[in-house]
Design a protein around this motif. Structure first.
Motif, PDB file in Angstrom:
ATOM      1  N   ILE A   1       0.862  -1.151  -0.162  1.00  0.00           N
ATOM      2  CA  ILE A   1       0.066   0.313   0.108  1.00  0.00           C
ATOM      3  C   ILE A   1       1.347   1.061   0.092  1.00  0.00           C
ATOM      4  CG2 ILE A   1      -1.649   1.039   1.858  1.00  0.00           C
ATOM      5  CD1 ILE A   1      -2.338  -0.938   2.130  1.00  0.00           C
ATOM      6  N   ASN A   2       1.870   0.879   0.730  1.00  0.00           N
ATOM      7  CA  ASN A   2       2.684   1.976   1.037  1.00  0.00           C
ATOM      8  C   ASN A   2       3.444   2.657  -0.451  1.00  0.00           C
ATOM      9  OD1 ASN A   2       2.121   3.053   3.368  1.00  0.00           O
ATOM     10  ND2 ASN A   2       3.117   1.093   4.463  1.00  0.00           N
ATOM     11  N   HIS A   3       3.376   2.171  -0.562  1.00  0.00           N
ATOM     12  CA  HIS A   3       4.403   1.539  -2.333  1.00  0.00           C
ATOM     13  C   HIS A   3       3.696   2.352  -3.154  1.00  0.00           C
ATOM     14  CE1 HIS A   3       6.090  -0.027  -6.042  1.00  0.00           C
ATOM     15  NE2 HIS A   3       7.006   0.588  -5.624  1.00  0.00           N
ATOM     16  N   VAL A   4       2.390   1.872  -3.209  1.00  0.00           N
ATOM     17  CA  VAL A   4       1.480   2.568  -4.608  1.00  0.00           C
ATOM     18  C   VAL A   4       1.256   3.825  -3.797  1.00  0.00           C
ATOM     19  CG1 VAL A   4      -0.935   2.868  -4.294  1.00  0.00           C
ATOM     20  CG2 VAL A   4      -0.664   0.450  -4.704  1.00  0.00           C
ATOM     21  N   GLY A   5       1.161   4.402  -2.740  1.00  0.00           N
ATOM     22  CA  GLY A   5       1.306   5.471  -1.763  1.00  0.00           C
ATOM     23  C   GLY A   5       2.239   6.436  -2.890  1.00  0.00           C
ATOM     24  N   GLU A   6       3.690   5.882  -3.011  1.00  0.00           N
ATOM     25  CA  GLU A   6       4.469   6.522  -3.337  1.00  0.00           C
ATOM     26  C   GLU A   6       4.844   6.479  -5.214  1.00  0.00           C
ATOM     27  OE1 GLU A   6       6.779   8.201  -1.962  1.00  0.00           O
ATOM     28  OE2 GLU A   6       5.758   6.922  -0.057  1.00  0.00           O
ATOM     29  N   ILE A   7       3.706   5.885  -5.393  1.00  0.00           N
ATOM     30  CA  ILE A   7       3.883   5.999  -7.361  1.00  0.00           C
ATOM     31  C   ILE A   7       3.345   6.666  -7.189  1.00  0.00           C
ATOM     32  CG2 ILE A   7       2.686   4.263  -8.918  1.00  0.00           C
ATOM     33  CD1 ILE A   7       5.205   2.972  -8.771  1.00  0.00           C
ATOM     34  N   CYS A   8       1.824   6.779  -6.959  1.00  0.00           N
ATOM     35  CA  CYS A   8       1.415   8.260  -6.978  1.00  0.00           C
ATOM     36  C   CYS A   8       1.268   9.605  -5.800  1.00  0.00           C
ATOM     37  CB  CYS A   8      -0.434   8.487  -6.258  1.00  0.00           C
ATOM     38  SG  CYS A   8      -1.233   6.198  -6.289  1.00  0.00           S
ATOM     39  N   ALA A   9       2.272   9.176  -5.702  1.00  0.00           N
ATOM     40  CA  ALA A   9       3.470  10.707  -5.415  1.00  0.00           C
ATOM     41  C   ALA A   9       3.951  11.649  -6.316  1.00  0.00           C
ATOM     42  CB  ALA A   9       4.066  10.782  -4.196  1.00  0.00           C
ATOM     43  N   GLN A  10       4.912   9.860  -6.910  1.00  0.00           N
ATOM     44  CA  GLN A  10       5.553  10.130  -8.578  1.00  0.00           C
ATOM     45  C   GLN A  10       4.738  11.383  -9.310  1.00  0.00           C
ATOM     46  OE1 GLN A  10       8.870   9.507  -9.333  1.00  0.00           O
ATOM     47  NE2 GLN A  10       9.783   8.711  -7.282  1.00  0.00           N
ATOM     48  N   ALA A  11       3.110  10.149  -9.371  1.00  0.00           N
ATOM     49  CA  ALA A  11       3.255  11.063 -10.837  1.00  0.00           C
ATOM     50  C   ALA A  11       2.239  12.203 -10.373  1.00  0.00           C
ATOM     51  CB  ALA A  11       1.724   9.677 -10.810  1.00  0.00           C
ATOM     52  N   LEU A  12       1.926  12.339  -9.136  1.00  0.00           N
ATOM     53  CA  LEU A  12       0.415  13.779  -8.870  1.00  0.00           C
ATOM     54  C   LEU A  12       2.413  14.642  -8.932  1.00  0.00           C
ATOM     55  CD1 LEU A  12      -1.022  12.680  -5.700  1.00  0.00           C
ATOM     56  CD2 LEU A  12      -1.852  13.920  -7.290  1.00  0.00           C
ATOM     57  N   TYR A  13       3.094  14.639  -8.159  1.00  0.00           N
ATOM     58  CA  TYR A  13       4.279  15.644  -8.211  1.00  0.00           C
ATOM     59  C   TYR A  13       4.489  15.907  -9.713  1.00  0.00           C
ATOM     60  CZ  TYR A  13       5.289  15.968  -3.617  1.00  0.00           C
ATOM     61  OH  TYR A  13       4.754  17.164  -2.126  1.00  0.00           O
ATOM     62  N   GLN A  14       5.071  14.775 -10.401  1.00  0.00           N
ATOM     63  CA  GLN A  14       4.866  15.051 -12.133  1.00  0.00           C
ATOM     64  C   GLN A  14       4.154  15.516 -13.063  1.00  0.00           C
ATOM     65  OE1 GLN A  14       7.164  11.344 -12.745  1.00  0.00           O
ATOM     66  NE2 GLN A  14       8.418  11.494 -11.462  1.00  0.00           N
TER      67      GLN A  14
END
Ligand SMILES: [Fe+2]
Ligand SMILES: [Fe+2]
Length: 214
Positions: free
Chosen positions: A58-71
């Motif tokens: 779940i936390n890894h998905v959160g980081e995927i989402c964080a990368q995508a949001l910022y990008q």
């Protein structure tokens, strides 16, 4: 190199390349060593190991989402300094992505099969926030990071007590996300309306519940 020399199309192509690396590439290289490095991998029962693996997924998905949001925001943000801050934050999230990825593998689990979907959705949300305006975009970052801090605190409670290695990773991530929220507010992020904050909570609930299983 002056970032303002890059056109919108240049930035879009660079982000597409970044997206493919994030979702389909090998484990990213962290700039900082994982906080779990050197910590003893304590023996866990099968159910504890499974739970820890699911939580780290779940936390890894959160980081995927964080990368995508910022990008996504970096593509559409108007002010160059805001764009720069978004790209810097995305690089910092890369450490979290690498640490959680590594820990998932150590626990014998797998990353979410839906990562391309999570990435695409979050990128679109980030890009829309960037278009609406920098103060709202930064406000969106601040609120996202605050909610992630709360979510990490909850996972720290649920994590098996013996899993010190995952714990120190989540603790460092919680501290980093809190810092990201502060930077976004200090950079001019506006407080989002309550209804938007509530929608974000619902969306994150759907993501966390799904990623627990797949
Ligand atoms: Fe993060
Ligand atoms: Fe963050």
């Amino acid at each position: 190199m002056n970032e303002r020399l890059f056109s919108f199309t240049d930035r879009l192509i660079a982000q597409l390349d970044q997206a493919l690396h994030t979702v389909c590439g090998p484990t990213p290289q962290a700039e900082r060593a994982s906080p779990g490095t050197g910590k003893k991998d304590a023996p866990l029962s099968a159910s504890e190991r499974e739970l820890a693996g699911r939580l780290m997924r779940i936390n890894h998905v959160g980081e995927i989402c964080a990368q995508a949001l910022y990008q996504g925001q970096a593509v559409t943000a108007r002010l160059p300094d805001v764009r720069g801050k978004m790209e810097q934050a995305a690089r910092e999230e890369n450490d979290h992505l690498a640490w959680t990825d590594e820990r998932i593998r150590e626990l014998g689990s797998h990353t979410s099969y839906l990562n391309p979907l999570w990435y695409a959705g979050s990128f679109a949300i980030g890009a829309i926030a960037g278009v609406i305006g920098d103060k709202w975009s930064l406000g969106f970052v601040a609120e996202t990071e605050k909610q992630v801090v709360e979510h990490l605190a909850e996972h720290l409670q649920r994590l098996p007590a013996a899993d010190e290695k995952s714990r120190v990773i989540l603790e460092q991530m919680r501290d980093d996300e809190g810092h990201h929220a502060t930077v976004a507010v200090e950079s001019g992020g506006a407080e989002l309306p309550g209804s938007v904050r509530q929608c974000m909570r619902y969306a994150s609930k759907i993501m966390t519940r799904t990623a627990y299983w797949i």
